[in-house]
Each structure stands twice: as structure tokens, then as C-alpha cells.
Design a protein around this motif. Structure first.
Motif, PDB file in Angstrom:
ATOM      1  N   VAL A  48      23.500  32.197   6.985  1.00  0.00           N
ATOM      2  CA  VAL A  48      23.540  31.748   5.474  1.00  0.00           C
ATOM      3  C   VAL A  48      24.711  30.828   5.127  1.00  0.00           C
ATOM      4  N   SER A  49      25.968  31.650   5.304  1.00  0.00           N
ATOM      5  CA  SER A  49      26.999  30.819   4.921  1.00  0.00           C
ATOM      6  C   SER A  49      28.239  31.194   5.695  1.00  0.00           C
ATOM      7  N   THR A  50      29.155  30.474   6.404  1.00  0.00           N
ATOM      8  CA  THR A  50      29.830  31.040   7.405  1.00  0.00           C
ATOM      9  C   THR A  50      30.931  31.824   6.474  1.00  0.00           C
TER      10      THR A  50
ATOM     11  N   ALA B  16      24.201  25.569  11.771  1.00  0.00           N
ATOM     12  CA  ALA B  16      23.562  25.181  10.649  1.00  0.00           C
ATOM     13  C   ALA B  16      23.662  26.314   9.552  1.00  0.00           C
ATOM     14  N   GLN B  17      23.649  25.978   8.388  1.00  0.00           N
ATOM     15  CA  GLN B  17      23.765  27.225   7.202  1.00  0.00           C
ATOM     16  C   GLN B  17      22.490  27.116   6.439  1.00  0.00           C
ATOM     17  N   THR B  18      21.964  28.301   6.023  1.00  0.00           N
ATOM     18  CA  THR B  18      20.622  28.203   5.168  1.00  0.00           C
ATOM     19  C   THR B  18      21.131  28.335   3.794  1.00  0.00           C
TER      20      THR B  18
ATOM     21  N   GLY C  86      24.433  27.377   2.405  1.00  0.00           N
ATOM     22  CA  GLY C  86      25.841  26.732   2.425  1.00  0.00           C
ATOM     23  C   GLY C  86      26.324  26.367   1.142  1.00  0.00           C
ATOM     24  N   ARG C  87      27.538  26.815   0.602  1.00  0.00           N
ATOM     25  CA  ARG C  87      27.823  26.884  -0.460  1.00  0.00           C
ATOM     26  C   ARG C  87      29.141  25.836  -0.883  1.00  0.00           C
ATOM     27  N   GLY C  88      29.072  25.157  -1.802  1.00  0.00           N
ATOM     28  CA  GLY C  88      30.264  24.466  -2.385  1.00  0.00           C
ATOM     29  C   GLY C  88      31.009  25.235  -3.547  1.00  0.00           C
ATOM     30  N   ARG C  89      32.138  24.353  -3.903  1.00  0.00           N
ATOM     31  CA  ARG C  89      32.631  25.054  -5.390  1.00  0.00           C
ATOM     32  C   ARG C  89      31.780  24.916  -6.248  1.00  0.00           C
ATOM     33  N   ASP C  90      31.856  25.902  -7.409  1.00  0.00           N
ATOM     34  CA  ASP C  90      31.361  25.879  -8.580  1.00  0.00           C
ATOM     35  C   ASP C  90      29.844  26.309  -8.289  1.00  0.00           C
TER      36      ASP C  90
ATOM     37  N   LYS D  77      34.553   8.259  -2.094  1.00  0.00           N
ATOM     38  CA  LYS D  77      33.431   9.125  -1.598  1.00  0.00           C
ATOM     39  C   LYS D  77      33.646  10.430  -0.753  1.00  0.00           C
ATOM     40  N   LYS D  78      33.022  11.498  -1.195  1.00  0.00           N
ATOM     41  CA  LYS D  78      33.434  12.699  -0.400  1.00  0.00           C
ATOM     42  C   LYS D  78      33.012  12.878   1.143  1.00  0.00           C
ATOM     43  N   VAL D  79      33.764  12.897   1.996  1.00  0.00           N
ATOM     44  CA  VAL D  79      33.614  13.151   3.273  1.00  0.00           C
ATOM     45  C   VAL D  79      33.655  14.649   3.755  1.00  0.00           C
TER      46      VAL D  79
HETATM   47  C1  BTN Z   1      33.436  21.955  -1.630  1.00  0.00           C
HETATM   48  O1  BTN Z   1      33.890  20.720  -1.639  1.00  0.00           O
HETATM   49  O2  BTN Z   1      32.668  22.056  -2.905  1.00  0.00           O
HETATM   50  C2  BTN Z   1      33.494  22.900  -0.600  1.00  0.00           C
HETATM   51  C3  BTN Z   1      32.551  22.679   0.127  1.00  0.00           C
HETATM   52  C4  BTN Z   1      32.515  23.700   1.554  1.00  0.00           C
HETATM   53  C5  BTN Z   1      31.586  23.853   2.344  1.00  0.00           C
HETATM   54  C6  BTN Z   1      31.835  24.802   3.485  1.00  0.00           C
HETATM   55  S1  BTN Z   1      30.869  24.634   4.762  1.00  0.00           S
HETATM   56  C7  BTN Z   1      31.433  26.143   5.737  1.00  0.00           C
HETATM   57  C8  BTN Z   1      31.608  27.071   4.552  1.00  0.00           C
HETATM   58  N1  BTN Z   1      30.294  27.856   4.317  1.00  0.00           N
HETATM   59  C9  BTN Z   1      30.171  27.680   3.070  1.00  0.00           C
HETATM   60  O3  BTN Z   1      29.016  28.215   2.644  1.00  0.00           O
HETATM   61  N2  BTN Z   1      30.782  26.868   2.284  1.00  0.00           N
HETATM   62  C10 BTN Z   1      31.921  26.410   3.255  1.00  0.00           C
END
Ligand code: BTN
Length: 256
Positions: A21-23, A46-48, A50-54, A116-118
Motif C-alpha cells: 500500500v505504502s512503504t 509499486a504502491q497501491t 502511495g501518500r504525499g504530504r497533506d 517542477k517537482k521531481v
Molecule cells: C510529498 O512530496 O508530498 C511526499 C511524497 C512522498 C512519497 C513517498 S513514496 C515512498 C513513501 N511511501 C509513501 O506512501 N509515501 C512516500
């Protein structure tokens, strides 16, 4: 500097997953089993979820990105306050090493190429009884093409392959090993008292954003402060010049 990029650093336990789901979640959910093996790196193809901030989603399809999380106990990271900056610096150096390009740090830990975000970093500290566990989740857009990003991100996100033009793209496992080596070098440096070097590097990688007017979303809360970015303070905070000309330091929040 000579780095072994064929192997992961000695002392780092590595768990390689095809999919999760997310590492970050994997590390937090398995803390009980993993706490005696720290530091641990979890990678996923792969993540099913994956979460970013906020609470944002992080595009995590197989083959195009690096999705990795490092789990540390505080002793590994010396001053935990600097871990966000160290993680970002390590990503910038890794991307620079493999592409020859120059990337920018947007405080605290977004990695940009020409605006741009990498790559992005999601740090989650978990307290379990008297123990603190620090999860550093790193997502790098390696081999994305523009169609891999959702419509609302197409003018804000990019990938290493898109900016370098390398045909065939990058090998995720190689980037993971190099990133781990660079990050471990910085942690060693920090243990030896290298705080100043961390801040100097962070300021160097932020140099192109200095003097820019920014909107800063302070957290917790929803206060938005407009000001001029003046750099990164010796304790890792963001230095912002407010509209009245006074300079303040902020520790938690995000630049628009
Ligand atoms: C962001 O800029 O919003 C943070 C992004 C972080 C993504 C990574 S991918 C590996 C790890 N697992 C997640 O669910 N999120 C972080």
C-alpha cells in the motif's frame, strides 16, 4: 568521493517488495518486528496507496518511480531535526550524480527541476512508549512520461527521464543503492558533528529560490504568510522576511 554503489551500506537491513500500500505504512505497521533490525530500508516496485504530504496521493505505478522508506531510531540520525534536510540533500546529490543535472531544494524537502517537482519526502515520526521511530519516505519520479501524471499535476511535476532525456530511463534498484549510500554518508557526517555542512548544503541547493516571494502555509493550522524566502537557518528552520520587513524563522509548514 568513492562510494560502493553495487551494494547497500553495511548495517542497513533491506526489504524489497513487489507491491504494498505504502512503504511508510509497511514500516509503521511492522515496527514491532523490525525495531531490532533498524535501520531498515523498504523498497516497493509499486504502491497501491502511495501518500504525499497533506493527504495527497503519490503516483506509484510499477517501473516508473522509486518508492522507498528508511526507518531509523534517533541514534542513527543524530539530530532528528535535520533528517528532513539530510534526506532532501541526499536525493538531490543522487539525482545530480546519475544525470549530471542540477536540482533545487524547496524547503523543507521538495526536489525541483526548473520549478517542477521531481521528488518528494514524507517524514513520519512514530512514538511507541518511550521509543521514537522515524520513517523517511522518499518518492522519486524517475521514468515518468507526462501522461503518467494526473491532469492537475502536468504543469507542476516532471521526472528525471523527462528532464535528462535519457533513452530507456533509469534502473530503480541502482538509484536505491546510490541513494542509501549517500544518505548513510550524511548520517555519518552528522554523527561527527557536521551540522554546519548540512545547513550549508541545504542553503546551496536552495540558492536559486532565495529572494523569491512565497506563500508559506504554517502548520498546524491554516495560517498563510506571504514573505520573501531568505534561506535556511542554522537549526534547519525556514527564514522568511515578512511584509513589515522583519525576519522570522518557521519550523513546520509548506511553501506553495
Ligand atoms: C510529498 O512530496 O508530498 C511526499 C511524497 C512522498 C512519497 C513517498 S513514496 C515512498 C513513501 N511511501 C509513501 O506512501 N509515501 C512516500
Amino acid at each position: 568521493m568513492n562510494r560502493d554503489i553495487e551494494h547497500y551500506p553495511a548495517g542497513l537491513a533491506v526489504i524489497e517488495l513487489d507491491r504494498c500500500v505504502s512503504t511508510n505504512n509497511y514500516l509503521k505497521d511492522n515496527y514491532g518486528n523490525l525495531k531490532d533490525r533498524l535501520p531498515v530500508l523498504v523498497t516497493a516496485e509499486a504502491q497501491t496507496g502511495g501518500r504525499g504530504r497533506d493527504q495527497r496521493l503519490w503516483v506509484s505505478s510499477a517501473g516508473i518511480g522509486l518508492y522507498s522508506s528508511f526507518g531509523f531510531a534517533p541514534g542513527h540520525g543524530g539530530n532528528l531535526n535535520l533528517l528532513p534536510l539530510i534526506a532532501a540533500i541526499s536525493v538531490i546529490e543522487t539525482l545530480g550524480d546519475i544525470s549530471g543535472l542540477s536540482f533545487d531544494l524547496k524547503w523543507p524537502n521538495d526536489i525541483l527541476y526548473e520549478g517542477k517537482k521531481v521528488a518528494g519526502i514524507l517524514i513520519e515520526n512514530t512514538v511507541s512508549g518511550s521509543e521514537i521511530f522515524c520513517v523517511v519516505g522518499i518518492g522519486i519520479n524517475l521514468n515518468h512520461t507526462i501522461g503518467d501524471f494526473p491532469g492537475e499535476l502536468t504543469d507542476r511535476a516532471t521526472s528525471l527521464m523527462m528532464v535528462s532525456g535519457l533513452a530507456g530511463g533509469y534502473r530503480v534498484d541502482e538509484v536505491n543503492r546510490r541513494l542509501a549510500a549517500v544518505l548513510f554518508d550524511w548520517l555519518e557526517n552528522l554523527k561527527e558533528g557536521g551540522n554546519t555542512e548540512v545547513i550549508e548544503s541545504a542553503n546551496w541547493f536552495s540558492r536559486r529560490l532565495k529572494g523569491e516571494r512565497i506563500s508559506f502555509h504554517q502548520s498546524p493550522g491554516d495560517r498563510v504568510i506571504s514573505g520573501v524566502f531568505k534561506g535556511i537557518h542554522s537549526d534547519g528552520g525556514l527564514i522568511l522576511q515578512d511584509q513589515d520587513g522583519s525576519t522570522k524563522i518557521y519550523y513546520s509548514g509548506e511553501i506553495d
